[in-house]
Design an enzyme around this catalytic site. Sequence first.
Site, PDB file in Angstrom:
ATOM      1  N   HIS A 130       1.264  -0.967  -0.215  1.00 25.44           N
ATOM      2  CA  HIS A 130       0.165  -0.340  -0.428  1.00 25.44           C
ATOM      3  C   HIS A 130       0.986   1.183   0.271  1.00 25.44           C
ATOM      4  O   HIS A 130       0.759   2.328  -1.144  1.00 25.44           O
ATOM      5  CB  HIS A 130      -0.986   0.007   1.434  1.00 25.44           C
ATOM      6  CG  HIS A 130      -2.108   1.224   1.670  1.00 25.44           C
ATOM      7  ND1 HIS A 130      -3.085   1.309   0.430  1.00 25.44           N
ATOM      8  CD2 HIS A 130      -2.251   2.870   1.392  1.00 25.44           C
ATOM      9  CE1 HIS A 130      -3.689   2.516   1.095  1.00 25.44           C
ATOM     10  NE2 HIS A 130      -2.338   3.344   1.732  1.00 25.44           N
ATOM     11  N   GLU A 131       1.696   1.461   0.430  1.00 26.92           N
ATOM     12  CA  GLU A 131       2.185   2.487   1.046  1.00 26.92           C
ATOM     13  C   GLU A 131       3.399   2.441  -0.128  1.00 26.92           C
ATOM     14  O   GLU A 131       3.954   3.412  -0.776  1.00 26.92           O
ATOM     15  CB  GLU A 131       3.561   1.767   2.264  1.00 26.92           C
ATOM     16  CG  GLU A 131       2.711   3.097   3.362  1.00 26.92           C
ATOM     17  CD  GLU A 131       1.608   3.621   3.739  1.00 26.92           C
ATOM     18  OE1 GLU A 131       1.516   4.639   2.720  1.00 26.92           O
ATOM     19  OE2 GLU A 131       0.528   3.642   4.454  1.00 26.92           O
TER      20      GLU A 131
ATOM     21  N   HIS B 143       1.572   4.443  -2.353  1.00 33.97           N
ATOM     22  CA  HIS B 143       2.102   6.136  -2.197  1.00 33.97           C
ATOM     23  C   HIS B 143       3.204   6.444  -2.915  1.00 33.97           C
ATOM     24  O   HIS B 143       3.827   7.734  -3.922  1.00 33.97           O
ATOM     25  CB  HIS B 143       2.166   6.439  -0.874  1.00 33.97           C
ATOM     26  CG  HIS B 143       0.627   6.342  -0.700  1.00 33.97           C
ATOM     27  ND1 HIS B 143      -0.441   6.982  -1.048  1.00 33.97           N
ATOM     28  CD2 HIS B 143       0.184   5.756   0.843  1.00 33.97           C
ATOM     29  CE1 HIS B 143      -1.615   6.702  -0.088  1.00 33.97           C
ATOM     30  NE2 HIS B 143      -1.670   6.557   0.509  1.00 33.97           N
TER      31      HIS B 143
ATOM     32  N   GLU C 142      -4.615   8.453  -2.005  1.00 39.73           N
ATOM     33  CA  GLU C 142      -5.003   7.037  -2.072  1.00 39.73           C
ATOM     34  C   GLU C 142      -5.234   6.351  -3.301  1.00 39.73           C
ATOM     35  O   GLU C 142      -5.268   4.979  -3.064  1.00 39.73           O
ATOM     36  CB  GLU C 142      -6.047   6.905  -1.958  1.00 39.73           C
ATOM     37  CG  GLU C 142      -6.551   6.540  -0.001  1.00 39.73           C
ATOM     38  CD  GLU C 142      -5.669   6.459   0.280  1.00 39.73           C
ATOM     39  OE1 GLU C 142      -5.144   5.175   1.196  1.00 39.73           O
ATOM     40  OE2 GLU C 142      -4.934   7.408   1.148  1.00 39.73           O
TER      41      GLU C 142
END
Lengths: 493, 493
Positions: free
Chosen positions: B262-263, B266, B292
């Site tokens: 997930h990170e 980003h 997001e």
Amino acid sequence: MNAYQQLEQHFKKYYDFENLAAIVSWDEASMMPAGGGKARAEALATLSAVQHDWLTDKKVGELIKQAKDIDSLSLWQQKNLYWMEKEYLQATCIPVNLVEEFTNESLICGQAWRELRAKNDWKSFKPYLEKLFQKVKTMAEIKSQTFNKPTLDVLIDEYSPGLDCKTITPIFNSLKHELAKLIPSIIEKQKTRQIKTLTGNFPVEKQKQLGMEIMTRLGFDFNHGRLDVSHHPFCGGISSDVRITTRYNEHEFLSSLMAITHETGHALYEQGLSKEWSTQPVGHSLGMAVHESQSLFIEMQICRSLEYIRFLVPIAQNYFRDVANITAENIFYHYTKVQPGLIRVDADEVTYPLHVILRYEIEEKLFSSEITVADLPEVWDSLMQNYLGLSTKGDDKNGVMQDVHWPSGIFGYFPAYTFGALIAAQLFSAVKKSIPDLKEQLQQGNFKTLLSWLRANIHQKGRLLTYTELLRQATGETLNPDYYFAHIKERYL
Amino acid sequence: MNAYQQLEQHFKKYYDFENLAAIVSWDEASMMPAGGGKARAEALATLSAVQHDWLTDKKVGELIKQAKDIDSLSLWQQKNLYWMEKEYLQATCIPVNLVEEFTNESLICGQAWRELRAKNDWKSFKPYLEKLFQKVKTMAEIKSQTFNKPTLDVLIDEYSPGLDCKTITPIFNSLKHELAKLIPSIIEKQKTRQIKTLTGNFPVEKQKQLGMEIMTRLGFDFNHGRLDVSHHPFCGGISSDVRITTRYNEHEFLSSLMAITHETGHALYEQGLSKEWSTQPVGHSLGMAVHESQSLFIEMQICRSLEYIRFLVPIAQNYFRDVANITAENIFYHYTKVQPGLIRVDADEVTYPLHVILRYEIEEKLFSSEITVADLPEVWDSLMQNYLGLSTKGDDKNGVMQDVHWPSGIFGYFPAYTFGALIAAQLFSAVKKSIPDLKEQLQQGNFKTLLSWLRANIHQKGRLLTYTELLRQATGETLNPDYYFAHIKERYL
């Protein structure tokens, strides 16, 4: 709020900037990926400009004038005002464009050094150093007028306040004289020693755990600090958040561990500074000679002693069970081997001062214009032959180009190393008198009483006293190199 | 230098401050020993004040006025000027003392929350939140006049530029409606699944190596970033030095690995931003909904797909050889289990939007004064029962007190999560059309073509376009939640 109180507020915010710069610089050396370097350099330059503007704000000069008329200041406050003024004058006396030129030249020269040292190319490096030295000299001459001191003294004083050539020269002369006699006898004596190699695997994680265990025993507070890795070991951060680093070699653990204990000496000083004054100039450490005295106290006086090594050995054995020859005698032999060499940072504690004296004498000749930058390799080689019997002819990489200091524009720093060693020896002698069973305590790994003594006599004083007065109050006399000689004789002869 | 060029210079230095703040904040969350906290908070407050002074400097307003008259600005420059003015207005429209009061109240409320949430003590917490909400509302009302938008819209726009209630409400209504139908069928369908537990030891160092291997495969550039540990995973730093974090549990590896991916989503966005504009407002990421969308694209669209999991499984098996049940089917079951729960951050991708909608509807009611802070637990419980069939009566810890946002003064943020999910689904659908063999590529762990598409269509655009226009150029249409519904149906039914 009176003028003094306003100054405290102003310098409190200046400390906030110092805090940011310290953490971000630590990050650059220990954490930052290479690709972040360009943006980081720019951010640090911007921060540095903000800091400079903050420190040289006109109102600071005004407030200092007014604060001097206040009668009710305590001793700490008076001394705080003294340091505020000194920092203010140091920052304001040099024209901004000269500061910028210097910063720029030192970055360029530093980069050239990294590249050209690897190539042993003095000839290409010389013009960079000449240009930078001119800037350093010009700045030193301005400061010389501001502070009414000779040019080299003004630089030495910036790193080690209160130290000057008048003090250094006679002490270095007696050191040269004594060491010339001691070194051959020590080498002769060590010939009978049989040093056994420590072969095995020393995984980084285990070395780190051992290092942290020793740091904790020595009194390092991990609630106010960290241990990490960088190319060169250093102690950074701020007093409530001290960041020390080392580097590991998986083939041996002794040098990394000693680097950790050296930096722990620096760190204990920082962590021991007065909490009450931590954000003010008077609450900072007293300068590099005293800082180095604290790291060398831990490294040389404590951690290379046979008593400490007896405490260390079973702990180290526990981490490296398969490694033979981890015995107190053998580790002591490793940690006290004396051997003249070309490289200062690799030198033992007996020959180290000669490396420093060589550099100091060259700086003296440079600033008195007796020699120029062009003469450096020859002068270096000649002094090296005189003091250590080694030649650096055609080997400038391991001669005049070995240190980062001059290529970074740092002149006047070197004496701090040897004065640190002298102070450390004098302090240790005083501690021994004050704690009669000190050697047994070291052997048991009990450093609490020792640390309390350092806290009370050195750390908590910050910049309240001159280094001479600090030493006098702690040991009963001003600097006396005989304690260093006695220490060397006791350990090595 | 014309007015626009002067502005670029001014904002370049503002970026330097942002860089320092980003690195020091990352350090605080991932490196700093607790004892450094007090000095750090003070240093960050001082830096924040310097940033605010820099941004609100009178000359900025003047230069913006002048720069608007320049005809020769490129599209990027025009858009840069737009963002400069927006940041300037956001910073100047609120009186400084109100900003300080808000900052202070949010710190106090945040601390109270940490303590009182643990005690499930809404009654004691309520007055803190009431006080803080009043400040938020007052500030939003001022901004509402400056930007000529309703109060809640002005807050939503700060986090997700261009998003407003007029857009959100109908989409959230259709989401509620559709999900109410989908969730029971999905749960019913999953009843036949046999999820096998993955038991064993998952040493932190191995999990980290696995994480870094996957990050590298996904396209993370370790020359411009790092992976570390913090209490809550986040993505920080700057685009040339992206710092992501995760946390490890030695009893299982799936959740930490998913947090890393997930990170990484980003981080890929940050690392892919235009180098040319990196120091300017227009070169930053477009806002939280789009940010997001990038993390959820990687997490939800890629890393929970069966194709990606087929690529992951042999790599994970290699790290954890003794662990049974690391099979593609079983990992897919773990990563796609749907189950209504009380906690938003633990929710699966199907029930997650309902958590967001609940918060959005409460924020609507708060800002329209239909309810007050005192009504929150009751309203929360009632909506929770409606949307997820669960009650939080007497369980405020897992109800209204669960999120850090409101206690930190953050209102208007939540829609970004769900709009991110909707945008991610729409982008993925477009990518599939553009790369016909995408699924085979994922299964082979080849993410290069995919990343190039994201780079060209999203990352490199920075803030040049509105999110609507960005989406239209990338996918051929404006936001359409049908892609999300189609994705959910395809994966879960």
